[in-house]
Scaffold this motif. Structure first.
Motif, mmCIF file in Angstrom:
data_model
loop_
_atom_site.group_PDB
_atom_site.id
_atom_site.type_symbol
_atom_site.label_atom_id
_atom_site.label_comp_id
_atom_site.label_asym_id
_atom_site.label_seq_id
_atom_site.Cartn_x
_atom_site.Cartn_y
_atom_site.Cartn_z
ATOM 1 N N MET A 68 16.165 -38.391 10.616
ATOM 2 C CA MET A 68 15.121 -37.727 11.178
ATOM 3 C C MET A 68 14.081 -37.368 10.187
ATOM 4 N N ASN A 69 12.889 -37.333 10.701
ATOM 5 C CA ASN A 69 11.980 -37.131 9.720
ATOM 6 C C ASN A 69 11.204 -35.693 10.033
ATOM 7 N N ASP A 70 11.269 -35.151 8.840
ATOM 8 C CA ASP A 70 10.765 -33.530 8.925
ATOM 9 C C ASP A 70 9.335 -33.321 8.621
ATOM 10 N N ARG A 71 8.558 -34.470 8.064
ATOM 11 C CA ARG A 71 7.327 -34.168 7.689
ATOM 12 C C ARG A 71 6.063 -34.721 8.446
ATOM 13 N N MET A 72 6.254 -35.994 8.745
ATOM 14 C CA MET A 72 5.166 -36.739 9.498
ATOM 15 C C MET A 72 5.563 -36.413 10.839
ATOM 16 N N LYS A 73 4.581 -36.184 11.754
ATOM 17 C CA LYS A 73 4.846 -36.140 13.372
ATOM 18 C C LYS A 73 4.836 -37.587 13.926
ATOM 19 N N LEU A 123 13.361 -45.215 14.437
ATOM 20 C CA LEU A 123 13.756 -44.648 13.048
ATOM 21 C C LEU A 123 15.321 -44.493 13.129
ATOM 22 N N ASN A 124 15.709 -44.162 14.073
ATOM 23 C CA ASN A 124 16.884 -43.604 14.125
ATOM 24 C C ASN A 124 17.783 -44.856 14.978
ATOM 25 N N GLY A 125 17.184 -46.040 14.823
ATOM 26 C CA GLY A 125 18.019 -47.206 15.066
ATOM 27 C C GLY A 125 18.186 -47.929 16.474
ATOM 28 N N ALA A 137 15.141 -50.074 12.043
ATOM 29 C CA ALA A 137 15.033 -48.777 11.405
ATOM 30 C C ALA A 137 14.614 -48.549 9.820
ATOM 31 N N LYS A 138 15.024 -49.636 8.998
ATOM 32 C CA LYS A 138 14.586 -49.577 7.662
ATOM 33 C C LYS A 138 13.200 -49.985 7.612
#
Length: 430
Positions: free
Chosen positions: A2-7, A16-18, A25-26
């Motif tokens: 999970m990404n906490d910075r970019m919206k 991103l989670n596959g 995802a990569k």
């Protein structure tokens, strides 16, 4: 992950989670991390019809690139967009020695055929879609104003941003492909309104039309990565016709290679300058005045790194970036006139003009192609920079009017007028 910075949108988070597999995802994770490094606030969709890749050369040393391509192909992650690519590094028609051919074919570009096969599987538009000037009408990869791109080739990025009004950052190689694969790019820099503001106002006060490559070099070295707003150049350029586009192509390539310019505005000429005018300037911009003395200072500052500074040139390259159809025809006439004045039939120095395969195809339909060959000029699709990027070629006294080629290789810069004089009249460099 999970990404906490970019919206990110729900779809982007899912990738991103596959949701589309581990490889995709990569790819998304790479772009997210890339965006975070530059303070991106999110990801935006790519809207151009085609992408453009900077990596077009099958260097033996690029093993990790080939491995990455194979993973993308095997995972079914072909580019969602068809794409063009930078020029090929080799052409048997371009003058080269026996040793150079060994170096090119067996050591440097031994993976060229294999790599081109990978590109075709990933989405190359067609087998000859190799040029740094993909935006030309003959090639067909011409973005519209406002289009979001994922390009890396610096001369193409600055042209698309400035002359076409598209939006693209100066991405690194492979990032261009990843953006195209996942259909998104990080939103920062030249994709934003603020990022397109000019921090410099450049006043042109020359007594005649300034040499495109020399003017671009001066501005690039002064403003570096900032956006310049250029006034006074429209006096010499008039309107955005084919001649002006060719001028800005060469000018922009020099700003991008001698500095790091990804966007410039020319008052009265480029689309955003016409639409927004000096509202594009930040408050209290820096000012750079360019007159004839300043251009001479810049020209005189170029180092000559030939072993023998007075050596007779052995090769001349024209077309970095690739020449336009108009440039090819105009140069044919210039060379014919120069040879006539010199009482000669063929150029005095082996000379290579380079252009996109699609442009060369159109050129062959005109009477100029045979006339240029009759004058002894080789017409090629090659990348001059890739030809020069080895010790054997670097040791040759090569001349050019390309500031990009001068910057990245041992080639010596001369103005167009000086190049014409040398290749038609002969004589040593001075």
């Amino acid at each position: 992950m999970m990404n906490d910075r970019m919206k990110l949108s729900k779809e982007q988070e899912a990738i991103l989670n596959g949701s589309q597999g581990e490889v995709m995802a990569k790819v998304m994770e790479t772009l997210v991390r890339y965006g975070e490094l530059f303070g991106a606030d999110g990801m935006v969709p790519i809207t151009s019809q085609y992408n453009h890749l900077v990596t077009s050369f099958g260097l033996k040393a690029l093993g990790p690139v080939y491995d990455l391509m194979e993973k993308l192909i095997h995972a079914g992650c072909a580019s969602s967009q068809k794409f063009t690519a930078d020029p090929r590094p080799m052409d048997k028609n371009v003058p080269s020695s026996f040793l150079q051919n060994i170096v090119f074919n067996h050591f440097m570009y031994s993976k060229q055929e294999y790599y081109e096969g990978q590109l075709e599987k990933l989405g190359l538009v067609e087998k000859d879609a190799f040029t740094c000037t993909c935006y030309m009408d003959e090639v067909g990869n011409t973005p519209k104003q406002g289009d979001i791109l994922s390009w890396s080739e610096s001369s193409a990025v600055v042209y698309a941003n400035s002359v076409l009004g598209a939006r693209c950052n100066r991405n690194s190689g492979i990032i261009d492909l990843m953006g195209s694969v996942v259909c998104y790019v990080p939103h920062f820099g030249l994709l934003t309104d603020d990022g397109r503001k000019a921090r410099w106002i450049v006043e042109i006060r020359t007594a005649k039309k300034p040499e495109a490559q020399l003017l671009g070099s001066a501005i690039g070295m002064k403003v570096m990565e900032d956006v310049p707003y250029i006034v006074g150049l429209d006096r010499w350029l008039g309107t955005l016709d084919e001649g002006t586009k060719a001028y800005l192509k060469d000018f922009g390539a020099a700003t991008a290679s001698n500095g790091a310019v990804g966007l410039y505005h020319v008052e009265g000429i480029t689309p955003e300058a016409i639409q927004q005018g000096r509202e594009l300037l930040v408050e209290e911009p820096n000012v750079y005045i360019i007159d004839d003395a300043e251009l001479k200072r810049v020209y005189d500052s170029y180092p000559v790194i030939w072993k023998k500074k007075e050596a007779r040139p052995k090769l001349c390259f024209m077309g970095c970036p690739h020449m336009s159809l108009d440039q090819l025809t105009q140069w044919t006439e210039k060379i014919e006139q120069g040879l006539k004045e010199a009482g000669k039939e063929r150029v005095a120095i082996p000379t290579v003009f380079t252009a996109a395969p699609a442009v060369l195809k159109k050129f062959e339909e005109t009477p100029y192609a045979s006339r240029l060959r009759k004058a002894g000029v080789v017409i090629s699709y090659i990348c001059p920079l890739m030809y020069m990027n080895n010790p054997l070629s670097a040791s040759m006294p090569v001349i050019t009017s390309s500031n990009k080629l001068r910057t990245y290789t041992s080639a010596r810069y001369y103005t167009d007028e000086e190049i014409l004089e040398q290749i038609t009249k002969g004589g040593s460099a001075s």
